[in-house]
Each structure stands twice: as C-alpha cells, then as structure tokens.
Design an enzyme around this catalytic site. Structure first.
Site, mmCIF file in Angstrom:
data_model
loop_
_atom_site.group_PDB
_atom_site.id
_atom_site.type_symbol
_atom_site.label_atom_id
_atom_site.label_comp_id
_atom_site.label_asym_id
_atom_site.label_seq_id
_atom_site.Cartn_x
_atom_site.Cartn_y
_atom_site.Cartn_z
ATOM 1 N N LYS A 251 41.050 -94.905 -37.664
ATOM 2 C CA LYS A 251 41.694 -94.063 -37.414
ATOM 3 C C LYS A 251 41.807 -92.567 -36.699
ATOM 4 O O LYS A 251 40.689 -92.269 -38.002
ATOM 5 C CB LYS A 251 43.271 -94.444 -37.412
ATOM 6 C CG LYS A 251 43.649 -94.436 -38.611
ATOM 7 C CD LYS A 251 44.753 -94.799 -39.582
ATOM 8 C CE LYS A 251 45.612 -93.471 -38.745
ATOM 9 N NZ LYS A 251 46.241 -92.560 -39.827
ATOM 10 N N HIS A 343 50.894 -97.925 -38.718
ATOM 11 C CA HIS A 343 50.849 -98.485 -40.082
ATOM 12 C C HIS A 343 52.560 -99.371 -39.558
ATOM 13 O O HIS A 343 52.967 -100.537 -39.927
ATOM 14 C CB HIS A 343 50.950 -97.013 -40.846
ATOM 15 C CG HIS A 343 49.769 -96.927 -41.716
ATOM 16 N ND1 HIS A 343 48.560 -97.587 -41.158
ATOM 17 C CD2 HIS A 343 49.750 -95.694 -42.138
ATOM 18 C CE1 HIS A 343 47.334 -96.282 -40.776
ATOM 19 N NE2 HIS A 343 48.209 -95.124 -41.787
ATOM 20 N N LYS A 439 55.893 -86.826 -44.760
ATOM 21 C CA LYS A 439 55.492 -85.584 -45.610
ATOM 22 C C LYS A 439 56.143 -85.043 -46.132
ATOM 23 O O LYS A 439 57.671 -84.170 -46.160
ATOM 24 C CB LYS A 439 53.837 -85.390 -45.156
ATOM 25 C CG LYS A 439 53.503 -86.225 -44.651
ATOM 26 C CD LYS A 439 51.635 -85.876 -44.246
ATOM 27 C CE LYS A 439 50.834 -87.168 -43.892
ATOM 28 N NZ LYS A 439 50.248 -87.292 -45.062
ATOM 29 N N LYS A 488 69.476 -107.592 -52.447
ATOM 30 C CA LYS A 488 70.663 -107.453 -52.589
ATOM 31 C C LYS A 488 71.798 -108.156 -52.470
ATOM 32 O O LYS A 488 71.778 -108.546 -51.471
ATOM 33 C CB LYS A 488 70.807 -106.158 -52.339
ATOM 34 C CG LYS A 488 69.503 -105.016 -52.579
ATOM 35 C CD LYS A 488 71.183 -103.379 -51.997
ATOM 36 C CE LYS A 488 69.171 -103.037 -52.327
ATOM 37 N NZ LYS A 488 70.095 -101.608 -51.847
HETATM 38 N N1 LIG Z 1 40.668 -89.192 -45.637
HETATM 39 C C1 LIG Z 1 41.728 -90.358 -44.628
HETATM 40 O O1 LIG Z 1 42.825 -90.360 -46.813
HETATM 41 C C2 LIG Z 1 42.251 -90.862 -44.332
HETATM 42 C C3 LIG Z 1 41.389 -90.333 -43.261
HETATM 43 N N2 LIG Z 1 40.580 -91.286 -42.056
HETATM 44 C C4 LIG Z 1 39.864 -91.107 -41.247
HETATM 45 O O2 LIG Z 1 38.788 -91.296 -41.624
HETATM 46 C C5 LIG Z 1 37.730 -90.736 -41.051
HETATM 47 C C6 LIG Z 1 37.361 -89.973 -41.890
HETATM 48 O O3 LIG Z 1 37.956 -88.686 -42.841
HETATM 49 P P1 LIG Z 1 37.638 -88.176 -43.586
HETATM 50 O O4 LIG Z 1 36.579 -88.039 -45.100
HETATM 51 O O5 LIG Z 1 39.174 -87.759 -44.574
HETATM 52 O O6 LIG Z 1 36.793 -86.811 -42.998
HETATM 53 P P2 LIG Z 1 36.047 -86.182 -43.366
HETATM 54 O O7 LIG Z 1 36.878 -84.535 -42.835
HETATM 55 O O8 LIG Z 1 35.952 -85.803 -44.707
HETATM 56 O O9 LIG Z 1 34.753 -86.371 -42.699
HETATM 57 C C7 LIG Z 1 33.547 -86.847 -43.008
HETATM 58 C C8 LIG Z 1 32.546 -87.069 -43.274
HETATM 59 O O10 LIG Z 1 32.253 -86.602 -41.328
HETATM 60 C C9 LIG Z 1 31.046 -85.030 -41.720
HETATM 61 N N3 LIG Z 1 32.091 -84.287 -40.250
HETATM 62 C C10 LIG Z 1 33.313 -83.690 -40.398
HETATM 63 N N4 LIG Z 1 33.858 -83.092 -39.647
HETATM 64 C C11 LIG Z 1 32.594 -82.712 -38.785
HETATM 65 C C12 LIG Z 1 32.434 -81.955 -37.548
HETATM 66 N N5 LIG Z 1 32.965 -81.399 -37.086
HETATM 67 N N6 LIG Z 1 31.357 -82.648 -36.808
HETATM 68 C C13 LIG Z 1 30.028 -83.345 -37.143
HETATM 69 N N7 LIG Z 1 30.820 -84.125 -38.706
HETATM 70 C C14 LIG Z 1 31.552 -84.187 -38.990
HETATM 71 C C15 LIG Z 1 31.455 -84.744 -42.665
HETATM 72 O O11 LIG Z 1 29.647 -84.875 -43.438
HETATM 73 P P3 LIG Z 1 28.518 -84.065 -43.209
HETATM 74 O O12 LIG Z 1 28.543 -82.490 -43.451
HETATM 75 O O13 LIG Z 1 27.567 -84.531 -44.491
HETATM 76 O O14 LIG Z 1 27.886 -84.671 -42.136
HETATM 77 C C16 LIG Z 1 32.448 -84.924 -43.816
HETATM 78 O O15 LIG Z 1 31.772 -85.107 -45.175
HETATM 79 C C17 LIG Z 1 38.591 -89.839 -40.299
HETATM 80 O O16 LIG Z 1 38.491 -90.643 -38.983
HETATM 81 C C18 LIG Z 1 39.788 -89.982 -40.489
HETATM 82 O O17 LIG Z 1 40.898 -89.714 -39.367
HETATM 83 C C19 LIG Z 1 42.165 -92.183 -42.016
HETATM 84 C C20 LIG Z 1 43.201 -92.396 -42.660
HETATM 85 C C21 LIG Z 1 42.856 -91.550 -44.240
HETATM 86 O O1 LIG Z 2 46.374 -93.930 -42.754
HETATM 87 C C1 LIG Z 2 46.658 -92.672 -43.606
HETATM 88 O O2 LIG Z 2 47.290 -93.389 -44.569
HETATM 89 C C2 LIG Z 2 47.420 -92.025 -45.480
HETATM 90 C C3 LIG Z 2 48.335 -92.542 -46.696
HETATM 91 O O3 LIG Z 2 47.888 -94.209 -47.085
HETATM 92 P P1 LIG Z 2 48.607 -94.863 -48.190
HETATM 93 O O4 LIG Z 2 47.671 -95.896 -47.880
HETATM 94 O O5 LIG Z 2 48.007 -94.170 -49.411
HETATM 95 O O6 LIG Z 2 49.501 -95.185 -47.676
HETATM 96 C C4 LIG Z 2 48.428 -90.947 -45.023
HETATM 97 O O7 LIG Z 2 48.549 -90.322 -46.393
HETATM 98 C C5 LIG Z 2 47.603 -90.538 -44.168
HETATM 99 O O8 LIG Z 2 47.973 -89.003 -43.337
HETATM 100 C C6 LIG Z 2 47.267 -91.597 -43.144
HETATM 101 O O9 LIG Z 2 46.161 -90.687 -41.772
#
Ligand SMILES: NC(=O)C1=CN([C@@H]2O[C@H](COP(=O)(O)OP(=O)(O)OC[C@H]3O[C@@H](n4cnc5c(N)ncnc54)[C@H](OP(=O)(O)O)[C@@H]3O)[C@@H](O)[C@H]2O)C=CC1
Ligand SMILES: O=C1O[C@H](COP(=O)(O)O)[C@@H](O)[C@H](O)[C@H]1O
Length: 596
Positions: A251, A343, A439, A488
């Site tokens: 997502k 969710h 949050k 409950k």
């Molecule tokens: N983190 C979380 O807890 C959650 C994340 N998500 C979803 O999962 C996905 C990944 O999340 P997350 O790991 O936090 O994301 P990040 O922002 O850490 O991005 C993942 C990787 O993508 C590359 N990246 C980041 N920004 C850009 C950009 N603008 N252009 C090109 N490459 C980019 C980078 O790798 P590099 O520079 O090495 O290419 C980075 O390490 C997202 O779609 C997020 O919405 C969903 C639920 C929870």
């Molecule tokens: O998808 C998301 O979930 C996390 C919360 O996940 P949890 O498993 O730790 O409860 C939330 O923090 C984040 O903002 C949202 O993108």
C-alpha cells in the site's frame, strides 16, 4: 507431534492436517463443492510447501482438472482421510497422499525491490528468515535484494543480519540457521525504471535457478510513484520463463478512486489480476485471521452476529508514536488513507460478511465485497479529524506533527480520525460501526469491540444502578499487543449477598498458547508463494473501499477542514466522543480495563 483436525458439515466437507513442524502450508484441505454430493464427486485441493505442481483439483468422477495426487485419483475421500490420519511426519504424508515430490525440479526466487528501505529491513527479511527457520520455504529458493543503493552481497547480508531474530521458543541452532539463510541472500543494484538492470537481475536469477522450473516473486517495497516502472521492468525483463511470476504490491494503492483505478489499469498492462498480490498486512495478523474461526465455528457467536443482538461495533487503532521519519509519505495520505480505508475497513468487511460458500479465496472475497458495496456513503458530519500538537511531560517535549521537517508547517493532514459507518443490509441495518485511528496517542493498540444490546427485562438491572451501559456484554478482540479475546459478562460476586460485578471470560493468548505468534508478513509471504489469495485484496474490493472514502476525503480537502488539535500522548480529540454519543455509543476503550 502431528496435529490433526477434521470438520464435516453439510454441504461443504473439509479435512485438514497440520504437519509436525507447524508450517501451515504442509497441510491439505479436502473440500467438496456444494454443487456435488459427497463423497461421489468431490473437489480435492492439495497443498504442500512451495510446490505449485502439488496443488491439485480432482473431481472424483475422474475428471482431473490439474496435476493431482495419484492416490486421490483412485481413493475415495474417506479412505484417503483414514490413511492420512495415521501419518506422523510430513514426508510420510506426502508419500501416502501420493505426491511425487521432486523438489529438485522447481525453485522459488524472491526479489525484494527496495531492499535498502525501512520495510524490507524491519519486516520482509525477518519474515523470510522466520519462514526459513520453520521449514516453510521450499528446498530451493534464492532471495535477491534490489535497489539503487550500491551494496555488495556481503553488505546486504550484514544489513539484514541486524534485524533477524529467532523465536523465543526456537533458539536452538539459531546462529547456524541465520548463516545458512544469509548465504541464500544476494543483492543487485539497479534503477527501478531500467529494463537493462532488471535483465541483469534476470541473468543472475537464472544462474541460481540452475535450469529448474523457476517461480518468481517480486515484493515491491518501494514508494508508490515508482510501482509501475518497477512492474513494467520486472515483468518485461525478469519474469519467469517456465513457472509463475507474482508481484506483491505494498500500500498505498492510490489515494482515491481515480488514482487507484489508474494504478490498477497500469498494473494490468503488465500483469494479470492473479499475478497481483495487494498486501494489507492487517489481514495477516493472527487475531484478524481468527475472526472468521471465532464466528463461524462457535455456535454461541454466529446467531448473535446481527442487528438483533449487537448494538455497535468499534474498530480501534492507536499508536503511541507520531509519524517520525515518515512525515513526507504521511502528509500526502493522512490517517484515513493510511489506516481506515484499508486495515480497519478490511477488518470490518471480514467481521460483517455473510457466511462464505467455502474457505476459498474467491468465496471469501465475494462476501467481503458485498459488505463494502452495501455501505452507506460516508458523510462529512460523521467524521472527526485531529492532528497532534507538541506536549511536554516529565521534562520531555514531544514534537507536534508539523515539527517534522518533511511536513509543511500549515499542514491540515489528519493524524487522527473517527468515523461512524453503516452497512445498509438486512443483517446490519442501523448498527453503527465506529472507527477510530490515531498516531501519537496514549497507547499502542488495535482492537475490535462488539457491544451487545441490553438484556430485555433484566431482573438484575437495579443491582447496577442507573448506568445501563455497565450491564451489557462486550466482546473484545485485541489484535495487538498482547493478543486476547475476552467477553465482559455480569457475574455474582461470591458471598451471601447479591452483588453483581463485571468480569471477563478471558482467552489470553500468552497464557493459553506457548508458541510465539508469527508476524503477519510471514503468513502473507507464505501465502503469496503458495498462490493463496484469501488474505490479499482483489481489485473490486479495492474499488469499493475507495468509493466509500473518496467523497469525504475530497470534501475534507476542498473545504480545508481544520483538524482538532490534541496533545501528543493524549487520548485524542474530544470530538470523537461527541460523534459516538450522537449514535448513543460510548467508546469501549475509555474505562479502566480489568487486566486480562
Ligand atoms: N515502512 C513501513 O512501516 C511501511 C511501509 N509500507 C509501504 O511499503 C513501501 C516501502 O516502504 P519503506 O521501506 O518505508 O519505504 P522507503 O522510503 O524506505 O523506500 C524503500 C526504498 O525505495 C527507494 N526509494 C525511496 N524513495 C525513492 C524515490 N523517491 N525514488 C526512487 N526510489 C526511492 C530507496 O532505495 P534506494 O535509494 O536504494 O533505491 C528506499 O530504500 C511503501 O510503499 C510504503 O508505503 C506499508 C506499510 C508499512
Ligand atoms: O500500514 C501501516 O501500518 C503501520 C502499523 O502497523 P502495525 O502492524 O505496526 O500495527 C502504521 O504505523 C503505518 O503508518 C501504516 O502505513
């Protein structure tokens, strides 16, 4: 020990087996389609770890529709069931079920796209390791990290090793297992929009696959603006030539109906719907998975599951930290898109759906989508939004949402929302489904609260004084933390008098089950490897979910509605209570909870 369970109920028929190592996919389900009578003609599904060729569907009249166990062809179900009941190991089961297991024939390559990112480190690699430790991954598998960052294999392994943990109940050989796992992790640096870079990855994957039937799973753990490029390149240059290719998409799936439809359309240029696995990790949480079990396998719940007995349902999500580090992403989405539209709405659909025809993915998703389509359009007056502000406590100052450098100072993005929703169908007519998500609140919690109606003519009302709310039953399904289900009830305080109190009938997971609960990502990754779609979001579900929230999101933004500011670490805006009160509801998470 092997654990067996069987269930017979008309018209569906099923039998399941859990193997000795507890890996759920070393299991099989026999089920009869209600279109046929059992046992003359039955539909039989077989599943075993990571080998798509072991899935089979058999009509017992001899019409075999896909690869199938030879035993299944000739056995009647009762005999097969008898044979398999005595099995004590998964190997023996495979033999008796007649699978010609040649694990050397196939392999699964898992590519984590965005491997340098937060989610990959925090969730995906640890979940893959847990599956490996549990013996749930196929014999031949390779994991590739892919991102733009420059890294060697050794550097990736070093990064990944920092977040791997062993289950508390499985510490033996942990270090050894980690080393074995890390040896199967590799890294390829490339751009997300470069077919050439994906072609190089393809070459490396092929080398590891060594000529076997290759199945490939790509996990898109990257920001949504680069999903399409990555999918295009992966599908054109790195799809499997002879096995399946699946893509897990994280997502957010768009930010409204229009952008979501555009994303789906673009994905479908390169992938078919059955290759797309839209993940909502809440569906992989143990207690969310248990929701249907609780309801459909306990006679005491299902008859009460309607407007006749249920007064309201509450879906509550809270986090005790802000958007720290994710402000840039969050500000574009806000809490309604981040938590509610996916969710909480998914939990609502599972909670409220009619009994599905079977446990098949399509049957369950058909029921969920009906619920979503029956929902009354959400009105602005049924939504409350909030944003956290700075707060100092005990000498510590907690930041405001807008203190984050990646968030505009004048941002109106909600970090809290409450909403009153209704399902306009016969079962749920008039029952408020209240959602609350925030949050930087006072605790971290996700729960479902079901408040029941009053007992008609309750003889004991007077024992409770005037607060009738105190006398109604409430079922609480605490998804996290410290998983529990408790009810409950009113109870007589032991003694000679007649004093009543409220007590909990309590299923506290930590006390009841010694096994550590798997992380949601483990279940979902395993399902994607197995091709099990039940816990992934189908495109029509997604459309229906966006249809519900898009108008109100647009109105909030167009009218620039100012959120109610609440202090970091508080219980959130008071507006949420007024909203609930309008529907004669009191949030169940307000009182002092009896410890469970
Ligand atoms: N983190 C979380 O807890 C959650 C994340 N998500 C979803 O999962 C996905 C990944 O999340 P997350 O790991 O936090 O994301 P990040 O922002 O850490 O991005 C993942 C990787 O993508 C590359 N990246 C980041 N920004 C850009 C950009 N603008 N252009 C090109 N490459 C980019 C980078 O790798 P590099 O520079 O090495 O290419 C980075 O390490 C997202 O779609 C997020 O919405 C969903 C639920 C929870
Ligand atoms: O998808 C998301 O979930 C996390 C919360 O996940 P949890 O498993 O730790 O409860 C939330 O923090 C984040 O903002 C949202 O993108």
């Amino acid at each position: 020990m092997a654990a067996f369970s069987s269930m017979h109920c008309s018209p569906s028929y099923s039998f399941s087996y859990s193997s000795i190592n507890g890996c759920k996919k070393q299991s099989f389900i026999l089920s009869a389609s209600p279109r046929f009578s059992v046992p003359d003609k039955a539909k039989v599904f077989f599943q075993s770890p990571g080998n798509s060729h072991q899935n089979g569907v058999l009509m017992q009249d001899g019409a075999v529709t896909t690869k199938v166990s030879p035993v299944g062809k000739e056995a009647n179900i009762e005999k097969l069931e008898r044979d398999l009941m005595s099995v004590t190991s998964s190997k023996e089961w495979d033999e008796k079920a007649g699978f010609d297991i040649n694990e050397n024939e196939s392999t699964v390559s898992i590519t984590v796209v965005g491997a340098s990112g937060d989610l990959a480190k925090k969730k995906i690699f640890p979940a893959l390791f847990a599956l490996y430790y549990e013996g749930c991954l196929p014999k031949h598998f390779t994991i590739y990290g892919y991102a733009r960052s420059k890294m060697t294999d050794a550097e990736l392994r070093n990064m990944v090793s920092k977040t791997l943990t062993c289950r508390i109940d499985k510490r033996e050989n942990c270090g050894e297992k980690m080393d074995e796992f890390l040896k199967r992790c590799f890294y390829h640096s490339g751009q997300y929009d470069s077919e050439e870079n994906f072609a190089q990855l393809n070459k490396k994957l092929k080398e590891h696959e060594g000529g076997r039937l290759s199945n490939r799973l790509f996990y898109l753990s990257i920001p949504p603006n680069i999903f399409i490029n990555a999918v295009k390149c992966a599908s054109t240059s790195a799809s499997s030539g002879n096995g399946w290719t699946r893509v897990i998409v994280e997502k957010p799936f768009g930010r409204d109906s229009e952008s979501s439809a555009a994303l789906t359309k673009a994905l479908k240029q390169y992938l078919s719907e059955d290759q797309i696995f839209r993940i909502d990790h809440y569906l992989g949480k143990e207690l969310v998975e248990n929701l249907s079990v609780l309801r459909f396998s306990n006679l005491i719940f299902e008859p009460l599951w309607s407007r006749q007995y249920i007064r309201n349902v509450q879906l509550i999500f809270s986090e005790d930290f802000g958007t720290e580090g994710r402000g840039g992403y969050f500000d574009h989405y806000g809490i309604i898109r981040d938590i509610m539209q996916n969710h909480l709405l998914q939990i609502l659909a599972l909670f409220a759906m009619e009994t599905p025809v079977s446990l098949d993915a399509e049957d369950i998703r058909n029921e969920k989508v009906k619920v979503l389509r029956s929902m009354r359009p959400l009105r602005l007056e049924d939504v409350v939004i909030g944003q956290y502000k700075s707060h100092s406590k005990g000498g510590v100052t907690y930041p405001a949402y807008t203190d984050d450098n990646t968030v505009p100072k004048d941002s109106l993005t909600p970090t809290f929302a409450a909403a009153a929703l209704f399902i306009d169908n016969a079962r749920w007519d008039g029952v408020p489904f209240l959602m609350k998500a925030g949050k930087a609140l006072h605790n971290k919690r996700a729960e479902i609260r079901v408040q029941f109606r009053h007992v008609p003519g309750n003889l004991y009302n007077r024992k409770f004084g005037t607060d009738l709310d105190q006398t109604t039953n409430e079922l609480v399904i605490r998804v996290q933390p410290d998983e529990a289900i408790y009810l409950k009830i009113n109870n007589k305080v032991p003694g000679l008098g007649m004093r009543l109190d409220r007590s909990n009938l309590n299923l506290h997971y930590a006390a009841r089950y010694s096994k550590e609960i798997p992380d949601a990502y483990e279940r979902l990754l395993l399902d994607a490897i197995e091709g099990e779609r039940r816990l992934f979001i189908r495109s029509d579900e997604l459309d229906a979910a966006w249809s519900l929230f898009t108008p109100v999101l647009a109105e909030l933004e167009e009218k620039k509605i100012i959120p109610e500011y609440y202090p970091y670490g508080s219980r959130g805006p008071v507006g949420a209570h007024y909203l609930a009160a309008r529907y004669n509801v009191r949030w169940g998470d307000l009182g002092v909870e009896q410890s469970v």
